[in-house]
Design an enzyme around this catalytic site. Structure first.
Site, PDB file in Angstrom:
ATOM      1  N   CYS A  70     -65.473 -41.504  10.905  1.00  0.00           N
ATOM      2  CA  CYS A  70     -64.138 -41.448  11.566  1.00  0.00           C
ATOM      3  C   CYS A  70     -63.971 -40.136  12.334  1.00  0.00           C
ATOM      4  CB  CYS A  70     -62.905 -41.747  10.629  1.00  0.00           C
ATOM      5  SG  CYS A  70     -62.797 -40.570   9.364  1.00  0.00           S
ATOM      6  N   CYS A 115     -56.053 -44.720  14.621  1.00  0.00           N
ATOM      7  CA  CYS A 115     -57.053 -44.416  13.652  1.00  0.00           C
ATOM      8  C   CYS A 115     -56.774 -42.849  13.161  1.00  0.00           C
ATOM      9  CB  CYS A 115     -58.494 -44.616  14.112  1.00  0.00           C
ATOM     10  SG  CYS A 115     -58.892 -43.642  15.460  1.00  0.00           S
TER      11      CYS A 115
END
Lengths: 407, 122
Positions: B102, B33
């Site tokens: 994120c 990610c």
């Protein structure tokens, strides 16, 4: 502060010669080309001249050029228009996994409207294989759209061979030449394509102007825009004469200087690649090592992330771009890098440097000098290193299998 | 797009490094990610006496890591557990909206380190 712009694939500054052409059409030749009077005729003549220049630059006839608002509109118009007019002949469209979103998402949209879509894989260099295309073609295939050169990794596709396959089967072939125009020769007959997209702002012209080449006799029709009869019913709306005149001049200049500039840029590109690979450890070149645009350099730096590199470079006046998720506005890194089998973690460390007219050898030296400490600093902060992460082999484990891959 | 405070912490991150004989180590995120944060703690009498971080990620990931170490240093374990990702972002005068989910994991990394410390105490 010294400023080094190495993001010419994103956009370019407008050349003074082009500005001059444009200004003339904003102030003097401001008439609407559809008007009968003197002013209209002046606008019309500017339009005609520009159309001829664009046609000449790609080996086309003037009547085969339709001006658009840019590359995205031209791609949409090409693909949608062919699909709509040919749906009685078949419903299969082929494209590649590394296309610009203007093509990829247009094709995917057709997929939701009853068309069958094949997205061809690429090899580790981002190259589409002729064999894969041959295997994908069915008797329902009506259109193939594959880009001339890739914007993220610079790989130049074998369009001539791919388009020849299409032609032999009577399938229409479109190519997005936005990145290749002005960098390598773009000739519609040599490539053998039926439709081709170009954009102004990638070749030192303004933003908001592009063109679609449509070969005479191609089964295509305008299916997105409704309105007036401009561009011979192929694109409604009063013509953006200043933009069009600018595009004409930009194309003319790009072609005039191409041969010399390509040699100069290739020299800078190869110096940049060599110096980075020699002086910075754990870096991978992405894209094809030789079959790539003369101005295009792209790397993945291991153990560090793209946006943090871009921020650090920007502090030193260096402008570049990245395919990292953090810069794409999504959670996924570049679809191009992933399609090439590059793992997510490595794709996050991608940096693209695209050179242009204003770059010099000193710029390359300045980049190297500043990039070394940037990479060192970020790596010192990173919990990753060669011992604990990134077991990236030259295996095809992550690769969508392409028959051109012979590892 | 980033505030001055974010850029300051990105350019001059506080408490970068590792603590070889750490009392607690926390790791969050994953390379897929695009963000990994590792936090090392020294704890004395329930007070965080030293804290260091290492981060792989974007500007926001590095700045939040740096900020959380500054905020946690000198605090008791219980005080540190109450630090939230939101509080870290606010201390940096905010983060761009797309970074909130994120790259705003620094408090999670701190909490993971504290949990690791507590596990070791058992």
């Amino acid at each position: 502060m010294r400023r080094v712009y190495m993001d010419h694939s994103a956009t370019t500054p407008v050349r003074p010669e082009v500005v001059e052409e444009m200004l003339n059409c904003l102030t003097e030749k401001f008439g609407n080309p559809s008007s009968l009077h003197y002013f209209g005729r002046q606008g019309r003549s500017a339009l005609d001249e520009a159309r001829e220049k664009v046609a000449n630059a790609i080996g086309a006839k003037p009547e085969e050029i339709v001006f658009t608002s840019g590359g995205t509109e031209a791609d949409n118009m090409a693909i949608h228009g062919v699909a709509m007019l040919n749906q009685n002949r078949g419903n299969h469209v082929i494209t590649s996994a590394v296309e610009h979103h203007a093509v990829l998402n247009t094709v995917k949209a057709l997929g939701k409207q009853g068309f069958t879509v094949t997205i061809l894989p690429v090899d580790k260099f981002g190259m589409v294989s002729v064999e894969d295309l041959a295997n994908a073609i069915t008797d329902k295939t009506i259109l193939i759209s594959i880009m001339h050169a890739n914007n993220e990794v610079g790989t130049v596709q074998p369009i001539k061979e791919l388009a020849a396959l299409a032609r032999a089967k009577g399938i229409l072939f479109h190519t997005d030449a936005v990145q290749s125009m002005g960098k390598i020769p773009v000739n519609v007959d040599e490539l053998g394509v039926d439709l081709l997209t170009i954009s102004g702002h990638k070749i030192y012209g303004p933003k908001g102007i592009g063109a679609l080449y449509i070969r005479k006799g191609t089964r295509w029709r305008q299916s997105l825009f409704h309105g007036g009869a401009q561009e011979r019913l192929r694109r409604a709306g009063t013509e953006n004469v200043p933009g069009i005149a600018a595009l004409g001049r930009a194309c003319e200049l790009a072609v005039q200087e191409l041969a010399e500039e390509a040699v100069r840029l290739t020299g800078l590109r190869d110096k940049l690649i060599k110096e980075v690979m020699d002086k910075i450890p754990d870096v991978r070149l992405t894209g094809h090592p030789t079959k790539r645009l003369p101005n295009h350099v792209s790397f993945c730096f291991e153990f560090i992330e793209g946006e943090s590199m871009l921020l650090s470079m920007d502090m030193k006046g260096i402008a570049a771009s990245s395919g990292s998720a953090c810069t794409s506005g999504s959670l996924e890194p570049s679809h191009v890098l992933l399609a090439m089998g590059i793992p997510h973690e490595l794709a996050h460390g991608s940096i693209r440097l695209t050179l242009g007219r204003d770059n010099t050898e000193e710029d390359v030296d300045y980049f190297i000098e500043n990039m070394m400490p940037i990479v060192e600093r970020l790596r010192a902060m990173s919990p990753l290193n060669s011992e604990n992460e990134f077991d990236f082999e030259d295996s095809c484990a992550d690769c969508k299998v392409s028959s051109s891959c012979h590892l | 797009m980033y505030t001055e405070k974010v850029m300051d912490h990105f350019e001059n991150p506080r408490n970068v490094g590792e603590i070889p004989d750490a009392d607690g180590v926390g790791l969050v995120g994953n390379p897929t990610c695009g963000d990994i944060m590792k936090i090392y703690l020294k704890v004395d009498n329930d007070v965080i006496t030293d804290i260091k971080f290492k981060t792989f990620g974007c500007g926001a990931a590095i700045a939040t890591s740096s900020m959380v170490t500054e905020m946690a240093k000198g605090k008791t374990i219980n005080e540190a557990l109450r630090l939230s990702n939101q509080a870290v972002a606010e201390a940096l005068d905010g983060l761009p909206p797309q970074k909130m989910h994120c790259s705003n994991l620094a408090a999670d990394a701190l909490h993971a380190a504290i949990e690791n410390y507590r596990d070791k105490q058992k």
